[in-house]
Design a protein around this motif. Structure first.
Motif, PDB file in Angstrom:
ATOM      1  N   LEU A 105     -43.803  25.139 -40.408  1.00 26.25           N
ATOM      2  CA  LEU A 105     -42.223  25.034 -40.589  1.00 26.25           C
ATOM      3  C   LEU A 105     -41.572  23.985 -39.162  1.00 26.25           C
ATOM      4  CD1 LEU A 105     -41.537  28.154 -41.884  1.00 26.25           C
ATOM      5  CD2 LEU A 105     -42.184  26.712 -43.492  1.00 26.25           C
ATOM      6  N   ASN A 106     -42.094  24.220 -38.357  1.00 29.25           N
ATOM      7  CA  ASN A 106     -41.081  23.530 -37.225  1.00 29.25           C
ATOM      8  C   ASN A 106     -41.656  21.586 -37.216  1.00 29.25           C
ATOM      9  OD1 ASN A 106     -39.785  25.091 -36.363  1.00 29.25           O
ATOM     10  ND2 ASN A 106     -41.764  25.967 -35.174  1.00 29.25           N
ATOM     11  N   GLY A 107     -43.090  21.249 -38.047  1.00 33.38           N
ATOM     12  CA  GLY A 107     -43.099  20.034 -38.296  1.00 33.38           C
ATOM     13  C   GLY A 107     -44.651  19.688 -37.162  1.00 33.38           C
ATOM     14  N   LYS A 108     -45.065  20.931 -36.752  1.00 36.86           N
ATOM     15  CA  LYS A 108     -45.753  20.688 -35.935  1.00 36.86           C
ATOM     16  C   LYS A 108     -47.588  20.367 -36.825  1.00 36.86           C
ATOM     17  CE  LYS A 108     -49.345  22.355 -32.740  1.00 36.86           C
ATOM     18  NZ  LYS A 108     -49.389  21.330 -31.419  1.00 36.86           N
ATOM     19  N   ILE A 109     -48.097  19.415 -36.620  1.00 36.52           N
ATOM     20  CA  ILE A 109     -49.738  18.602 -37.401  1.00 36.52           C
ATOM     21  C   ILE A 109     -51.130  19.793 -36.626  1.00 36.52           C
ATOM     22  CG2 ILE A 109     -51.109  17.000 -38.089  1.00 36.52           C
ATOM     23  CD1 ILE A 109     -48.297  15.666 -37.716  1.00 36.52           C
ATOM     24  N   SER A 145     -37.815  21.208 -44.138  1.00 38.99           N
ATOM     25  CA  SER A 145     -37.021  20.285 -43.688  1.00 38.99           C
ATOM     26  C   SER A 145     -37.022  18.507 -42.818  1.00 38.99           C
ATOM     27  CB  SER A 145     -37.481  20.786 -41.998  1.00 38.99           C
ATOM     28  OG  SER A 145     -38.528  20.829 -41.438  1.00 38.99           O
ATOM     29  N   ASN A 146     -36.042  18.371 -42.237  1.00 32.04           N
ATOM     30  CA  ASN A 146     -36.528  16.825 -41.222  1.00 32.04           C
ATOM     31  C   ASN A 146     -37.843  16.496 -40.836  1.00 32.04           C
ATOM     32  OD1 ASN A 146     -33.903  15.541 -42.677  1.00 32.04           O
ATOM     33  ND2 ASN A 146     -32.762  16.443 -40.920  1.00 32.04           N
ATOM     34  N   ASN A 150     -40.451  14.406 -40.833  1.00 32.64           N
ATOM     35  CA  ASN A 150     -40.768  13.275 -40.226  1.00 32.64           C
ATOM     36  C   ASN A 150     -42.441  12.863 -39.988  1.00 32.64           C
ATOM     37  OD1 ASN A 150     -38.574  12.085 -39.836  1.00 32.64           O
ATOM     38  ND2 ASN A 150     -37.868  14.048 -37.456  1.00 32.64           N
ATOM     39  N   SER A 151     -42.760  14.209 -39.256  1.00 30.25           N
ATOM     40  CA  SER A 151     -44.249  14.665 -39.594  1.00 30.25           C
ATOM     41  C   SER A 151     -45.323  14.126 -40.145  1.00 30.25           C
ATOM     42  CB  SER A 151     -44.713  15.967 -38.922  1.00 30.25           C
ATOM     43  OG  SER A 151     -44.142  16.268 -37.782  1.00 30.25           O
ATOM     44  N   VAL A 152     -44.862  14.424 -41.937  1.00 37.09           N
ATOM     45  CA  VAL A 152     -45.042  13.480 -42.342  1.00 37.09           C
ATOM     46  C   VAL A 152     -45.747  12.345 -43.199  1.00 37.09           C
ATOM     47  CG1 VAL A 152     -45.066  13.436 -45.586  1.00 37.09           C
ATOM     48  CG2 VAL A 152     -44.937  15.625 -44.284  1.00 37.09           C
ATOM     49  N   SER A 188     -39.677  15.131 -54.384  1.00 34.29           N
ATOM     50  CA  SER A 188     -38.731  14.205 -54.931  1.00 34.29           C
ATOM     51  C   SER A 188     -38.658  13.218 -53.821  1.00 34.29           C
ATOM     52  CB  SER A 188     -37.239  15.102 -54.321  1.00 34.29           C
ATOM     53  OG  SER A 188     -37.367  15.646 -52.839  1.00 34.29           O
ATOM     54  N   TYR A 189     -38.958  13.198 -52.858  1.00 34.71           N
ATOM     55  CA  TYR A 189     -39.254  12.085 -51.574  1.00 34.71           C
ATOM     56  C   TYR A 189     -40.162  10.520 -51.861  1.00 34.71           C
ATOM     57  CZ  TYR A 189     -36.180  15.223 -48.849  1.00 34.71           C
ATOM     58  OH  TYR A 189     -35.151  16.426 -48.632  1.00 34.71           O
ATOM     59  N   LEU A 190     -41.429  11.391 -52.632  1.00 33.78           N
ATOM     60  CA  LEU A 190     -41.780   9.912 -53.231  1.00 33.78           C
ATOM     61  C   LEU A 190     -41.416   9.661 -54.125  1.00 33.78           C
ATOM     62  CD1 LEU A 190     -45.451  12.418 -52.597  1.00 33.78           C
ATOM     63  CD2 LEU A 190     -45.068  10.600 -51.526  1.00 33.78           C
TER      64      LEU A 190
END
Ligand SMILES: [Zn+2]
Length: 209
Positions: A105-109, A145-146, A150-152, A188-190
């Motif tokens: 959830l925090n964008g950690k990979i 989330s942003n 960003n991580s993706v 939707s972002y794809l």
């Protein structure tokens, strides 16, 4: 005489079948990630060595998934990864977690299945050749989330650069199979082209550096 011959043949067949079930272990490639990628390595989260035999593949595309299960703030991502690993191996009889990378959830990979081993799926498509990125959560009901987005983008750009993958080959699971994955919000972002265009920008910046 005939008996002796059969025994030799049997021994030969036995030797061949033994060598074909040899399990490859301990040769998982270590990747060095750039600073902008916050990556938890397999050894950091307690990943267990592969125990089953596996095939290898050449990566030519990147495919985005979601976990498909709602992920609440108080859920521990490391515990989730450990549970997912044992479910994948014990219940599904897969080599490992079906995806190569997981994002919390925090964008950690987090590193998951080693990249050289093709993923697994419950749906009708062949994941060989795909680098699989999975965002924890259900994006039919959650919003990305942003930090996650960003991580993706940064991870996809890293993989596109490392494996020479054209950014237009970044797609969602539902582009290949009958599924809701990766969920309406993430997809939707794809659909809008945002992920692909941000990866292209990221790659052109890498070239300029
Ligand atoms: Zn999927």
């Amino acid at each position: 005489m005939k008996k002796k011959f059969s025994l030799i043949v049997l021994l030969f067949v036995f030797t061949i079948s033994c060598s074909s079930v040899e399990v490859k272990k301990g040769d998982v490639q270590i990747y060095i990630y750039p600073n902008e990628l916050d990556v938890g390595t397999r050894s950091e989260w307690g990943w267990k060595e592969i125990e089953k035999e596996y095939s290898e593949h050449e990566i030519s595309k990147i495919t985005i998934h979601h976990g498909g299960v709602e992920f609440k703030e108080d859920k521990d991502p490391v515990q989730y990864l450990q549970n997912l690993q044992s479910w994948s191996r014990v219940e599904k009889n897969w080599v490992d977690i079906p995806y190569h990378y997981m994002i919390d959830l925090n964008g950690k990979i987090y590193e998951a299945r080693p990249l050289k081993i093709p993923g697994d799926t419950n749906t009708e498509y062949n994941p060989a050749g795909h680098a699989l990125i999975c965002v924890m959560g259900d994006y039919e009901i959650q919003k990305i989330s942003n930090a996650q987005l960003n991580s993706v983008v940064n991870l996809a750009a890293y993989l596109a650069n490392a494996f020479d993958i054209p950014p237009d080959s970044i797609k969602g699971h539902k582009d290949y199979a009958e599924t809701l994955c990766p969920g309406t919000d993430l997809y939707s972002y794809l659909l809008s082209g945002e992920i692909v265009s941000r990866v292209k920008t990221n790659l052109s910046e890498k070239v300029r550096k």
